[in-house]
Design a protein around this motif. Structure first.
Motif, PDB file in Angstrom:
ATOM      1  N   ASN A   1      89.317  20.152  64.674  1.00  0.00           N
ATOM      2  CA  ASN A   1      89.760  20.219  63.280  1.00  0.00           C
ATOM      3  C   ASN A   1      90.735  19.092  62.962  1.00  0.00           C
ATOM      4  OD1 ASN A   1      89.691  21.896  60.747  1.00  0.00           O
ATOM      5  ND2 ASN A   1      91.906  21.819  61.085  1.00  0.00           N
ATOM      6  N   THR A   2      91.504  18.664  63.974  1.00  0.00           N
ATOM      7  CA  THR A   2      92.410  17.530  63.775  1.00  0.00           C
ATOM      8  C   THR A   2      91.618  16.276  63.433  1.00  0.00           C
ATOM      9  OG1 THR A   2      93.995  18.468  65.349  1.00  0.00           O
ATOM     10  CG2 THR A   2      94.214  16.123  64.844  1.00  0.00           C
ATOM     11  N   VAL A   3      90.486  16.086  64.125  1.00  0.00           N
ATOM     12  CA  VAL A   3      89.612  14.942  63.822  1.00  0.00           C
ATOM     13  C   VAL A   3      89.091  15.048  62.394  1.00  0.00           C
ATOM     14  CG1 VAL A   3      87.421  13.813  64.390  1.00  0.00           C
ATOM     15  CG2 VAL A   3      88.936  14.587  66.225  1.00  0.00           C
ATOM     16  N   LYS A   4      88.661  16.254  62.016  1.00  0.00           N
ATOM     17  CA  LYS A   4      88.116  16.467  60.681  1.00  0.00           C
ATOM     18  C   LYS A   4      89.161  16.189  59.603  1.00  0.00           C
ATOM     19  CE  LYS A   4      85.683  20.009  57.968  1.00  0.00           C
ATOM     20  NZ  LYS A   4      85.239  21.409  57.929  1.00  0.00           N
ATOM     21  N   VAL A   5      90.380  16.686  59.790  1.00  0.00           N
ATOM     22  CA  VAL A   5      91.456  16.450  58.821  1.00  0.00           C
ATOM     23  C   VAL A   5      91.798  14.962  58.741  1.00  0.00           C
ATOM     24  CG1 VAL A   5      93.912  16.853  58.357  1.00  0.00           C
ATOM     25  CG2 VAL A   5      92.433  18.765  58.995  1.00  0.00           C
TER      26      VAL A   5
ATOM     27  N   THR B   1     100.913  21.792  58.581  1.00  0.00           N
ATOM     28  CA  THR B   1      99.678  22.464  58.979  1.00  0.00           C
ATOM     29  C   THR B   1      98.799  22.682  57.754  1.00  0.00           C
ATOM     30  OG1 THR B   1     100.734  24.629  58.743  1.00  0.00           O
ATOM     31  CG2 THR B   1     100.707  23.637  60.951  1.00  0.00           C
ATOM     32  N   LEU B   2      97.479  22.662  57.989  1.00  0.00           N
ATOM     33  CA  LEU B   2      96.495  22.836  56.930  1.00  0.00           C
ATOM     34  C   LEU B   2      95.651  24.079  57.223  1.00  0.00           C
ATOM     35  CD1 LEU B   2      95.578  19.095  56.343  1.00  0.00           C
ATOM     36  CD2 LEU B   2      96.873  20.586  54.833  1.00  0.00           C
ATOM     37  N   PRO B   3      94.859  24.553  56.242  1.00  0.00           N
ATOM     38  CA  PRO B   3      94.224  25.876  56.327  1.00  0.00           C
ATOM     39  C   PRO B   3      93.503  26.219  57.622  1.00  0.00           C
ATOM     40  CG  PRO B   3      93.900  24.946  54.151  1.00  0.00           C
ATOM     41  CD  PRO B   3      94.602  23.913  54.943  1.00  0.00           C
ATOM     42  N   HIS B   4      92.770  25.301  58.238  1.00  0.00           N
ATOM     43  CA  HIS B   4      91.942  25.658  59.393  1.00  0.00           C
ATOM     44  C   HIS B   4      92.551  25.231  60.730  1.00  0.00           C
ATOM     45  CE1 HIS B   4      88.843  26.962  56.665  1.00  0.00           C
ATOM     46  NE2 HIS B   4      88.841  25.782  56.055  1.00  0.00           N
ATOM     47  N   ASP B   5      93.838  24.879  60.724  1.00  0.00           N
ATOM     48  CA  ASP B   5      94.487  24.454  61.966  1.00  0.00           C
ATOM     49  C   ASP B   5      94.774  25.652  62.872  1.00  0.00           C
ATOM     50  OD1 ASP B   5      94.600  21.706  61.575  1.00  0.00           O
ATOM     51  OD2 ASP B   5      96.377  21.860  60.312  1.00  0.00           O
TER      52      ASP B   5
END
Length: 669
Positions: free
Chosen positions: A394-398, A449-453
């Protein structure tokens, strides 16, 4: 003795002034049908000179522009004016790509005649040619058409029914279709310049990196072991498993290449390139990329209908190549929430390049996506080396979301530059990028932090290194607010001249004159030099202050004019002279603003209509100095009389200072 004196005067005259004409034109008419004709205009360009494409981006050199002098009801244009292959080079002065022709250029326009009595067609062309100097030129073509007769309610031209072939002048009808076919074939064989091939390779590698990034997202990465396990368990032999894995990878590539082909086919190779400088194209894709970025950052997921995936999944059970092809299509549909924004961005960027770029881009993207599936299926033991799925995906995606958001503002900037709205000038653009990359750095350090972290107890080494890199890049951007050139991102932000402070406030003491009160009708020129755009206003001020005049024939799109200003005028020993010892009058020969109707006239020197401010100053240069190239410099006394020998592009600062000193010393005498 008089003869010798006369010869010396002639030598001096030609040394000081010369009308340059580096582009020679010829034209012809090619009949396509009874009422359709192709107007062909061919340019032969002198060595080392360039002229520019119709599609060269705004902010650089001036594009070639055609004006078809068509009275209503005479003919209609069939499609756009086609041109031969151009070369593409990044101009580090204007910070934009430029599309230009060297040695030759060809333009073709098909017309459909609706007035059968039409005898001739006039076409007016404006273009810029550059070498060490730039010139603005124009030309008028007169195409002679054959008589079109009405026979059995059908229009037939006399050229089409003539049994003999007559020799025509330059504007002639080409009656030999086979000759045209061979000429066109030869032309096409030369329409792949080295620069274009390099551009396609760069698109391929950028798309390949994009495919690798998509691979490291939570929608795709976990599917690698699942897919590899399917092939190894369902295949009867290892050889069959490897074959199926290769077919699976080829299917992935095939699906995305077909997508790129559809984009090219729907829009057309030529029109895609033209769209790249269209304001609506840039605004629409700005909104599209912001939408993609919001998806990556976790606001929502872009998903295709579940029914699509179910139907495709059912077809995957058929087995054989068709079943494998549907398995690949299922991957594309299921992973769309992660791959869609990347594919969309790549297609937008490739579309702005035109030609085969969308196909090549999808080939690069799909190759990176397919390769791991094939390799791990062929060598299952390598699976043990893969990192486990987790929050890092998810870090890559963000992170991709932040990059999408930053790239979006490039398209908004393009639109702003096209309309010259000055809403997104360089400082504002850089401020936005600093905010985006600064927020990204804070996120990578774990302070946001973001929603899917996933919950995070510590930073991984990879994430720490990435956070440091993004922080360094953010700090690098900050001096750009004060005029730093930022060469690493050259071409992304607006050029230095498109800013609230073109000279970079605070970068040197030489800019302090920016803050002083300007004389009436004056403006702050390069490096804070007081300058005038009107000749009469500048002469009046020179008389008032008792200083000589530096007459500067220049152009907004003149690259060597900018080089002189950036690299010669900026020298402290020259800048002090320009600020304190002379009155600068800069006359822009490419100023497209129209003169008042009462001020428009026909040039006695060239016979051309003088309609714009640029026309006026170009005609003044040609009439007074018999020269049409820029940059071109002359020193005058305060009465407007020449006191120096004119010079052109002079990149040697020492030589240019010597010329300035001589002119100023003559004024003092």
């Amino acid at each position: 003795m008089r003869k010798i004196t006369y010869i010396l005067l002639l030598i001096t005259f030609f040394a000081q002034g010369q009308i340059l004409n580096p582009v020679k034109w010829k034209s012809k008419v090619v009949q396509k049908s009874a009422t359709e004709f192709e107007l062909v205009m061919e340019a032969t360009i002198e060595n080392e000179w360039h002229m520019y494409s119709q599609y060269t981006p705004d902010g650089g050199a001036l594009p070639t522009v055609f004006d078809f002098k068509n009275a209503k009801g005479n003919y209609t244009l069939v499609g756009k004016t086609k041109e031969s292959a151009y070369k593409k080079v990044f101009n580090d002065i204007f910070e934009v790509d430029e599309y230009y022709f060297a040695k030759t250029a060809q333009f073709k326009q098909v017309i459909k005649v609706t007035n059968t009595k039409l005898k001739e067609v006039k076409v007016y062309v404006e273009y810029q040619a550059c070498k060490e100097q730039c010139i603005q030129q124009d030309n008028t073509f007169t195409f002679q058409l054959p008589e079109i007769k009405i026979t059995d309610d059908k229009a037939v031209s006399t050229a089409a029914i003539a049994s003999d072939s007559t020799t025509q002048k330059v504007d002639s009808i080409s009656a030999v279709q086979s000759s045209n076919a061979s000429e066109n074939k030869a032309q096409k064989s030369n329409e792949a310049p080295v620069e274009e091939k390099k551009g396609l390779w760069s698109i391929f590698f950028l798309a390949f990196i994009g495919g690798f990034a998509a691979l490291l997202t939570p929608c795709v990465f976990p599917m690698i072991p699942m897919t590899v396990s399917f092939f190894t368990k369902q295949s009867k032999t290892k050889a069959e498993g490897k074959k199926n894995a290769i077919l699976y990878g080829v299917s992935i590539i095939l699906i995305y290449v077909i997508l790129g082909s559809l984009v090219t086919g729907i829009f057309g190779a030529d029109s895609l390139n033209a769209l790249s400088t269209n304001v609506w194209f840039n605004l629409i894709f700005f909104g599209l990329l912001v939408f993609f970025a919001a998806s990556f950052l976790g606001a929502f997921e872009i998903v295709l209908p579940n029914s699509w995936a179910n139907k495709v999944d059912q077809q995957a059970d058929r087995g054989g190549f068709v079943g494998i092809l549907f398995m690949a299509l299922a991957l594309a549909i299921v992973s769309f929430s992660c791959t869609g924004p990347i594919v969309g961005t790549l297609l937008v960027e490739a579309a702005s390049k035109g030609g085969l770029a969308p196909i090549v881009g999808m080939l690069g993207f799909s190759s990176a996506l397919a390769l791991p599936f094939m390799l791990f299926a062929m060598f299952p033991g390598w699976m043990n080396t893969l990192p486990k799925s987790g929050g890092w995906l998810n870090t890559v995606k963000v992170s991709l979301g932040f990059l999408e958001l930053a790239l979006a503002f490039k398209f908004l900037s393009n639109a702003d530059l096209v309309v010259q709205a000055h809403l997104l000038e360089r400082e504002v653009f850089l401020g936005i990028w600093i905010a985006i990359f600064g927020t990204w750095a804070v996120y990578l350090f774990g302070k946001l932090t973001l929603p899917h972290d996933s919950p995070m107890s510590h930073l991984s080494i990879g994430r720490l290194f990435m956070a440091i890199f993004v922080t360094i890049f953010t700090i690098y951007l900050i001096p750009g607010l004060w005029g730093a050139p930022l060469k690493i991102i050259s071409g992304f932000p607006p050029p230095m001249t498109y800013s609230e402070s073109p000279n970079g406030i605070g970068t040197s003491s030489s800019n302090t004159t920016i803050a002083i009160d300007l004389p009436e009708h004056a403006h702050s020129g390069p490096h804070g030099i007081i300058a005038f755009h009107d000749y009469e206003d500048g002469v009046a001020y020179a008389k008032k202050v008792g200083k000589p005049i530096l007459l500067d024939f220049t152009g907004h799109a003149c690259v060597n004019c900018r080089k002189m200003e950036d690299f010669v005028w900026s020298k402290p020993e020259i800048l002090s002279l320009l600020k304190d010892k002379v009155v600068l009058i800069s006359l822009y020969v490419d100023d497209k603003r129209e003169l008042p109707k009462e001020a428009q006239y026909v040039s006695k020197e060239t016979g051309k209509e003088i309609v714009t401010i640029g026309n006026k100053w170009s005609d003044y240069q040609i009439t007074r100095y018999k020269n049409n190239a820029q940059p071109y410099y002359v020193i005058l006394n305060s009465d407007g009389e020449d006191i120096s020998k004119p010079i052109g592009y002079t990149p040697d600062a020492t030589e240019y200072k010597k010329w300035l000193d001589e002119g100023i010393s003559k004024f003092k005498k």
